[in-house]
Motif scaffolding. Structure first.
Motif, short mmCIF file in Angstrom:
data_model
loop_
_atom_site.label_atom_id
_atom_site.label_comp_id
_atom_site.label_asym_id
_atom_site.label_seq_id
_atom_site.Cartn_x
_atom_site.Cartn_y
_atom_site.Cartn_z
N VAL A 140 -9.39 -63.90 -51.00
CA VAL A 140 -9.40 -65.00 -51.75
C VAL A 140 -10.61 -65.29 -52.27
O VAL A 140 -11.19 -65.64 -53.50
N TYR A 162 -7.24 -72.10 -51.94
CA TYR A 162 -6.12 -72.23 -52.89
C TYR A 162 -6.52 -73.36 -54.24
O TYR A 162 -6.25 -73.17 -55.51
N VAL A 204 -6.27 -66.82 -56.69
CA VAL A 204 -5.25 -67.09 -55.70
C VAL A 204 -3.74 -67.00 -56.47
O VAL A 204 -2.74 -67.80 -56.09
#
Length: 85
Positions: A25, A79, A31
């Motif tokens: 990520v 995220y 994400v």
């Protein structure tokens, strides 16, 4: 095999399991394939394991799950940073 050694090995493996995902990520800044609900549920469950470990005074449970909580909170922060609004 000593049960403490077994617990430590299990804890290490589960604690590091999300590190490759976190690295991916951060490297890709993507994400799209991460589930926010899964992260929240996982962090909640791991946090409860830490609490349980504290109640039972079981250091392998406390340390492995606390580390896993930190890794998954890092993934949650990533995220929030990289999600497409």
């Amino acid at each position: 095999m000593n049960e403490n050694i077994l617990g430590i090995i299990a804890g290490v493996l589960t604690s590091i399991s999300m590190i490759p995902q976190l690295i991916k990520v951060i490297r890709d800044k993507n994400v799209d394939d991460i589930s926010l609900v899964m992260l929240i549920v996982l962090i909640s469950g791991l946090s409860l394991w830490v609490w349980y470990g504290c109640m039972k005074n079981e250091l392998p449970i406390i340390l492995s799950n606390a580390f896993a909580v930190l890794v998954n909170i890092s993934l949650l922060v990533s995220y929030m940073i990289y999600r497409k609004s």
